[in-house]
Motif scaffolding. Structure first.
Motif, mmCIF file in Angstrom:
data_model
loop_
_atom_site.group_PDB
_atom_site.id
_atom_site.type_symbol
_atom_site.label_atom_id
_atom_site.label_comp_id
_atom_site.label_asym_id
_atom_site.label_seq_id
_atom_site.Cartn_x
_atom_site.Cartn_y
_atom_site.Cartn_z
ATOM 1 N N GLN A 1 26.029 34.978 32.831
ATOM 2 C CA GLN A 1 27.254 35.705 32.519
ATOM 3 C C GLN A 1 27.877 35.116 31.258
ATOM 4 O O GLN A 1 27.798 33.910 31.016
ATOM 5 N N ARG B 1 26.529 42.691 31.023
ATOM 6 C CA ARG B 1 26.387 43.656 32.109
ATOM 7 C C ARG B 1 25.936 42.927 33.375
ATOM 8 O O ARG B 1 25.251 41.908 33.301
ATOM 9 N N GLU B 2 26.314 43.456 34.512
ATOM 10 C CA GLU B 2 26.020 42.801 35.796
ATOM 11 C C GLU B 2 24.520 42.598 36.014
ATOM 12 O O GLU B 2 24.094 41.644 36.654
ATOM 13 N N ASP B 3 23.716 43.522 35.481
ATOM 14 C CA ASP B 3 22.272 43.484 35.759
ATOM 15 C C ASP B 3 21.491 42.697 34.707
ATOM 16 O O ASP B 3 20.262 42.728 34.698
#
Length: 249
Positions: free
Chosen positions: A46, A65-67
Protein backbone atom coordinates in the motif's frame (compact mmCIF):
# COMPACT_ATOMS: atom_id res chain seq x y z
CA UNK A 1 22.73 -16.28 8.25
CA UNK A 2 21.96 -13.08 10.17
CA UNK A 3 21.64 -11.08 6.95
CA UNK A 4 19.41 -13.77 5.46
CA UNK A 5 17.15 -13.71 8.53
CA UNK A 6 16.54 -9.98 8.01
CA UNK A 7 14.93 -10.72 4.65
CA UNK A 8 12.69 -13.41 6.16
CA UNK A 9 10.58 -11.06 8.25
CA UNK A 10 8.60 -12.36 11.22
CA UNK A 11 5.13 -13.60 10.42
CA UNK A 12 2.00 -12.29 12.04
CA UNK A 13 -0.86 -14.45 13.24
CA UNK A 14 -1.39 -18.13 12.51
CA UNK A 15 -1.73 -17.70 8.75
CA UNK A 16 2.03 -17.49 8.29
CA UNK A 17 1.86 -14.34 6.15
CA UNK A 18 4.80 -11.94 6.38
CA UNK A 19 3.87 -9.03 8.63
CA UNK A 20 3.17 -5.59 7.22
CA UNK A 21 5.26 -2.59 8.31
CA UNK A 22 4.14 1.03 7.93
CA UNK A 23 6.62 3.80 7.16
CA UNK A 24 5.83 7.52 7.24
CA UNK A 25 7.35 9.65 4.47
CA UNK A 26 8.24 13.27 5.11
CA UNK A 27 10.44 15.99 3.68
CA UNK A 28 12.49 18.03 6.10
CA UNK A 29 11.39 21.67 6.27
CA UNK A 30 8.55 21.37 3.72
CA UNK A 31 5.30 19.50 3.52
CA UNK A 32 5.01 19.28 -0.29
CA UNK A 33 4.82 15.48 -0.15
CA UNK A 34 3.55 13.34 2.71
CA UNK A 35 2.71 9.69 2.67
CA UNK A 36 2.56 6.31 4.33
CA UNK A 37 4.05 3.22 2.69
CA UNK A 38 3.21 -0.31 3.78
CA UNK A 39 5.99 -2.82 3.18
CA UNK A 40 5.39 -6.57 3.32
CA UNK A 41 8.67 -8.39 2.74
CA UNK A 42 9.83 -7.35 -0.73
CA UNK A 43 6.47 -5.87 -1.77
CA UNK A 44 4.91 -2.46 -1.32
CA UNK A 45 1.34 -3.52 -0.60
CA UNK A 46 0.00 0.00 0.00
CA UNK A 47 1.12 3.55 -0.73
CA UNK A 48 -0.91 6.54 0.40
CA UNK A 49 0.54 9.83 -0.90
CA UNK A 50 -0.50 13.48 -0.56
CA UNK A 51 1.09 16.02 -2.90
CA UNK A 52 0.69 19.78 -2.54
CA UNK A 53 1.07 21.39 -5.97
CA UNK A 54 3.44 24.40 -5.77
CA UNK A 55 1.62 26.50 -8.37
CA UNK A 56 -1.81 26.66 -6.73
CA UNK A 57 -1.40 24.77 -3.41
CA UNK A 58 -3.98 22.28 -4.68
CA UNK A 59 -3.77 19.00 -2.69
CA UNK A 60 -3.61 15.78 -4.69
CA UNK A 61 -4.19 12.43 -2.99
CA UNK A 62 -3.50 9.06 -4.59
CA UNK A 63 -3.12 5.52 -3.23
CA UNK A 64 -2.49 2.01 -4.54
CA UNK A 65 -5.53 0.14 -5.79
CA UNK A 66 -6.69 -2.55 -3.37
CA UNK A 67 -5.80 -5.35 -5.80
CA UNK A 68 -2.26 -4.12 -6.54
CA UNK A 69 1.18 -4.66 -4.99
CA UNK A 70 4.53 -3.33 -6.24
CA UNK A 71 7.49 -5.71 -6.01
CA UNK A 72 10.76 -4.07 -4.97
CA UNK A 73 13.16 -5.97 -7.20
CA UNK A 74 16.21 -4.71 -5.27
CA UNK A 75 15.08 -6.45 -2.06
CA UNK A 76 14.15 -9.61 -3.95
CA UNK A 77 17.55 -9.74 -5.69
CA UNK A 78 19.52 -9.01 -2.50
CA UNK A 79 17.71 -11.83 -0.70
CA UNK A 80 18.39 -14.24 -3.58
CA UNK A 81 22.12 -13.38 -3.59
CA UNK A 82 22.57 -13.84 0.17
CA UNK A 83 20.69 -17.15 0.03
CA UNK A 84 22.96 -18.24 -2.83
CA UNK A 85 26.01 -17.39 -0.66
CA UNK A 86 24.62 -19.59 2.14
CA UNK A 87 23.92 -22.39 -0.35
CA UNK A 88 27.55 -22.28 -1.55
CA UNK A 89 28.75 -22.68 2.05
CA UNK A 90 26.29 -25.41 3.06
CA UNK A 91 26.22 -27.44 -0.16
CA UNK A 92 28.61 -30.18 0.94
CA UNK A 93 28.67 -33.12 3.31
CA UNK A 94 28.99 -32.22 7.00
CA UNK A 95 32.23 -34.25 7.22
CA UNK A 96 33.75 -32.76 4.06
CA UNK A 97 37.46 -31.91 4.43
CA UNK A 98 39.06 -29.21 2.30
CA UNK A 99 42.22 -30.52 0.64
CA UNK A 100 44.03 -27.30 -0.36
CA UNK A 101 44.15 -23.63 0.51
CA UNK A 102 43.28 -22.72 -3.07
CA UNK A 103 40.04 -24.70 -2.73
CA UNK A 104 39.06 -22.52 0.24
CA UNK A 105 40.08 -19.33 -1.61
CA UNK A 106 37.94 -20.35 -4.58
CA UNK A 107 34.92 -20.88 -2.31
CA UNK A 108 35.48 -17.56 -0.51
CA UNK A 109 35.68 -15.72 -3.84
CA UNK A 110 32.36 -17.23 -4.93
CA UNK A 111 30.70 -16.38 -1.59
CA UNK A 112 32.10 -12.83 -1.58
CA UNK A 113 30.82 -12.28 -5.13
CA UNK A 114 27.26 -13.11 -4.02
CA UNK A 115 27.54 -10.96 -0.87
CA UNK A 116 28.90 -8.02 -2.89
CA UNK A 117 26.06 -8.36 -5.40
CA UNK A 118 23.53 -8.46 -2.56
CA UNK A 119 24.96 -5.30 -1.02
CA UNK A 120 25.23 -3.53 -4.38
CA UNK A 121 21.56 -4.16 -5.15
CA UNK A 122 20.65 -2.11 -2.06
CA UNK A 123 23.33 0.59 -2.43
CA UNK A 124 22.95 1.17 -6.19
CA UNK A 125 19.42 1.93 -7.43
CA UNK A 126 18.68 1.44 -11.12
CA UNK A 127 19.27 4.34 -13.48
CA UNK A 128 16.09 4.96 -15.46
CA UNK A 129 15.15 7.42 -18.17
CA UNK A 130 12.03 9.52 -17.58
CA UNK A 131 10.36 7.73 -20.49
CA UNK A 132 11.04 4.38 -18.76
CA UNK A 133 9.46 5.72 -15.54
CA UNK A 134 6.47 7.00 -17.55
CA UNK A 135 5.95 3.59 -19.20
CA UNK A 136 6.43 1.65 -15.94
CA UNK A 137 3.55 -0.40 -14.57
CA UNK A 138 3.82 1.73 -11.44
CA UNK A 139 1.81 4.48 -13.16
CA UNK A 140 -1.20 2.13 -13.36
CA UNK A 141 -1.13 1.20 -9.66
CA UNK A 142 -3.01 4.18 -8.28
CA UNK A 143 -6.57 5.23 -7.64
CA UNK A 144 -7.51 7.83 -8.60
CA UNK A 145 -5.26 7.47 -11.63
CA UNK A 146 -2.17 9.68 -11.65
CA UNK A 147 -2.64 12.91 -13.61
CA UNK A 148 -0.68 12.96 -16.89
CA UNK A 149 1.69 15.62 -15.50
CA UNK A 150 2.82 13.50 -12.51
CA UNK A 151 5.39 10.68 -12.48
CA UNK A 152 6.40 8.61 -9.44
CA UNK A 153 9.23 6.18 -8.74
CA UNK A 154 9.99 3.97 -5.72
CA UNK A 155 13.43 2.53 -5.01
CA UNK A 156 15.81 1.40 -2.26
CA UNK A 157 18.94 3.46 -1.56
CA UNK A 158 21.13 1.91 1.17
CA UNK A 159 18.81 1.49 4.17
CA UNK A 160 16.12 3.85 2.88
CA UNK A 161 12.88 3.39 1.01
CA UNK A 162 12.59 6.37 -1.36
CA UNK A 163 9.72 7.95 -3.27
CA UNK A 164 10.38 10.49 -6.01
CA UNK A 165 7.53 12.56 -7.46
CA UNK A 166 8.12 14.46 -10.72
CA UNK A 167 5.83 17.26 -11.82
CA UNK A 168 5.90 17.89 -15.55
CA UNK A 169 4.80 20.48 -18.03
CA UNK A 170 4.12 19.87 -21.68
CA UNK A 171 6.54 21.47 -24.09
CA UNK A 172 4.76 23.38 -26.84
CA UNK A 173 5.94 22.68 -30.41
CA UNK A 174 7.34 26.22 -30.62
CA UNK A 175 9.70 25.60 -27.65
CA UNK A 176 11.09 22.21 -28.68
CA UNK A 177 13.88 23.52 -30.90
CA UNK A 178 16.26 23.12 -27.92
CA UNK A 179 14.79 19.75 -26.97
CA UNK A 180 17.42 17.40 -25.57
CA UNK A 181 16.12 14.20 -23.94
CA UNK A 182 17.68 13.29 -20.58
CA UNK A 183 19.53 9.99 -20.25
CA UNK A 184 19.22 7.44 -17.46
CA UNK A 185 19.55 8.64 -13.87
CA UNK A 186 18.59 7.65 -10.33
CA UNK A 187 17.20 11.14 -9.71
CA UNK A 188 16.31 13.64 -12.47
CA UNK A 189 16.54 17.39 -11.88
CA UNK A 190 14.12 20.16 -12.90
CA UNK A 191 14.68 21.03 -16.55
CA UNK A 192 15.15 17.41 -17.64
CA UNK A 193 13.25 16.70 -20.86
CA UNK A 194 11.82 13.54 -22.38
CA UNK A 195 9.43 12.30 -25.03
CA UNK A 196 6.63 9.87 -24.26
CA UNK A 197 3.94 8.84 -26.70
CA UNK A 198 3.81 11.71 -29.15
CA UNK A 199 4.29 14.39 -26.48
CA UNK A 200 7.40 16.14 -25.17
CA UNK A 201 7.69 17.04 -21.49
CA UNK A 202 9.98 18.94 -19.15
CA UNK A 203 10.36 18.34 -15.39
CA UNK A 204 9.23 21.44 -13.49
CA UNK A 205 9.44 20.23 -9.87
CA UNK A 206 11.04 17.23 -8.13
CA UNK A 207 10.07 16.00 -4.66
CA UNK A 208 12.00 13.22 -2.93
CA UNK A 209 10.90 11.71 0.37
CA UNK A 210 12.40 8.75 2.16
CA UNK A 211 12.23 6.68 5.33
CA UNK A 212 14.72 4.36 7.04
CA UNK A 213 13.90 0.64 7.02
CA UNK A 214 15.71 -0.69 10.14
CA UNK A 215 16.09 -4.29 8.98
CA UNK A 216 17.69 -3.16 5.71
CA UNK A 217 20.21 -1.26 7.84
CA UNK A 218 20.93 -4.47 9.79
CA UNK A 219 21.34 -6.46 6.56
CA UNK A 220 23.90 -3.97 5.18
CA UNK A 221 25.91 -4.18 8.41
CA UNK A 222 25.90 -7.99 8.26
CA UNK A 223 26.93 -7.96 4.59
CA UNK A 224 29.95 -5.81 5.51
CA UNK A 225 30.91 -8.01 8.48
CA UNK A 226 30.50 -11.18 6.36
CA UNK A 227 32.75 -9.80 3.62
CA UNK A 228 35.37 -8.83 6.22
CA UNK A 229 35.31 -12.35 7.71
CA UNK A 230 35.71 -13.92 4.27
CA UNK A 231 38.64 -11.60 3.50
CA UNK A 232 40.30 -12.41 6.85
CA UNK A 233 40.07 -16.13 6.10
CA UNK A 234 41.55 -15.55 2.63
CA UNK A 235 44.42 -13.54 4.15
CA UNK A 236 45.23 -16.31 6.66
CA UNK A 237 45.18 -18.98 3.94
CA UNK A 238 47.53 -16.84 1.83
CA UNK A 239 49.97 -16.42 4.73
CA UNK A 240 50.13 -20.18 5.32
CA UNK A 241 50.41 -20.85 1.58
CA UNK A 242 53.49 -18.62 1.40
CA UNK A 243 55.09 -20.65 4.23
CA UNK A 244 54.31 -23.95 2.51
CA UNK A 245 55.68 -22.72 -0.80
CA UNK A 246 58.95 -21.49 0.76
CA UNK A 247 61.72 -24.08 0.31
CA UNK A 248 65.11 -22.96 1.71
CA UNK A 249 68.12 -24.63 0.14
Amino acid sequence: QEASHRFALPTSGSGGAVKQENFVLRTSGTDQVKGVLTLQGDALCQADVNLKMPRNNQLLHFAFREDKQWKLQQIQDARNHVNQAIYLLMNRDVNYQFKTGSEVLKLMDAVMLQLSRARNRLTTPATLTLAEIASSGLTKMFTPALPPDILVNFYINLNKLCLTVYQLHILQPSTTKNFKPAGGSILHNPGAMFEFGSQRYEVSHVHKVECVVPWLNDALVFFTVSLQLCQQLKDKISVFSSYWNYRPY
